[in-house]
Design an enzyme around this catalytic site. Structure first.
Site, short mmCIF file in Angstrom:
data_model
loop_
_atom_site.label_atom_id
_atom_site.label_comp_id
_atom_site.label_asym_id
_atom_site.label_seq_id
_atom_site.Cartn_x
_atom_site.Cartn_y
_atom_site.Cartn_z
N SER A 59 36.82 -11.78 6.94
CA SER A 59 37.40 -12.98 6.59
C SER A 59 39.11 -13.06 6.40
CB SER A 59 37.02 -13.18 5.18
OG SER A 59 37.53 -12.49 4.05
N LYS A 96 41.53 -12.05 -0.58
CA LYS A 96 41.90 -13.38 0.00
C LYS A 96 43.41 -13.60 -0.21
CE LYS A 96 37.67 -14.72 1.09
NZ LYS A 96 37.04 -13.23 1.38
#
Length: 139
Positions: A59, A96
């Site tokens: 990701s 993230k």
């Protein structure tokens, strides 16, 4: 996998060349060393609050962070808009980019993944550095 308690090895200093290495058109090489570089001094501001953890998944590939890369995380660093953070989401940890405005979100750096809009946010720390091996991805 969290590496806790952190395992520290003796400090090893390596040469730091005075001239930067061009990532574009090459320039003639210089044959002298300006100083030495200690990765502990470079990457760890607060030894007691710093740990290492390996990234898992894809990701964050748009940031250059790949599966298996080692991240340096500081639990005492105050997270700011745009920082890369380790957050707890649904009882699992994720890495993230933190968005604080206009709306709280955890942004993946790969368009194949969805943005996370958490109701609450528990941060484990701020990723201050990460390391990857250019040889690990050769196949």
């Amino acid at each position: 996998m969290l590496l806790w308690p952190p395992i520290f090895t003796p400090r090893v200093r390596v040469p730091l060349f005075a001239d930067p290495c061009a990532a574009g058109f090459p320039s003639p090489a210089q044959d002298y060393v300006e100083s030495e570089l200690d990765l502990n001094e470079l990457c760890i501001r607060r030894r007691a609050s710093t740990f290492f953890v390996r990234a898992s998944g894809s990701s964050m590939e748009g940031l250059g962070l790949y599966d298996g890369d080692v991240m340096v995380v500081d639990r005492a660093e105050e997270a700011s808009h745009g920082d890369v953070v380790i957050a707890e989401v649904n009882r699992e940890f994720t890495v993230k980019r933190l968005q604080l405005h206009p709306r709280l979100a955890l942004l993946p750096m790969n368009p194949a993944y969805s943005i996370i809009y958490p109701e609450e946010l528990q941060l484990l720390g701020v990723v201050t550095w990460f390391f990857n091996s250019t040889r690990a991805r050769r196949r």
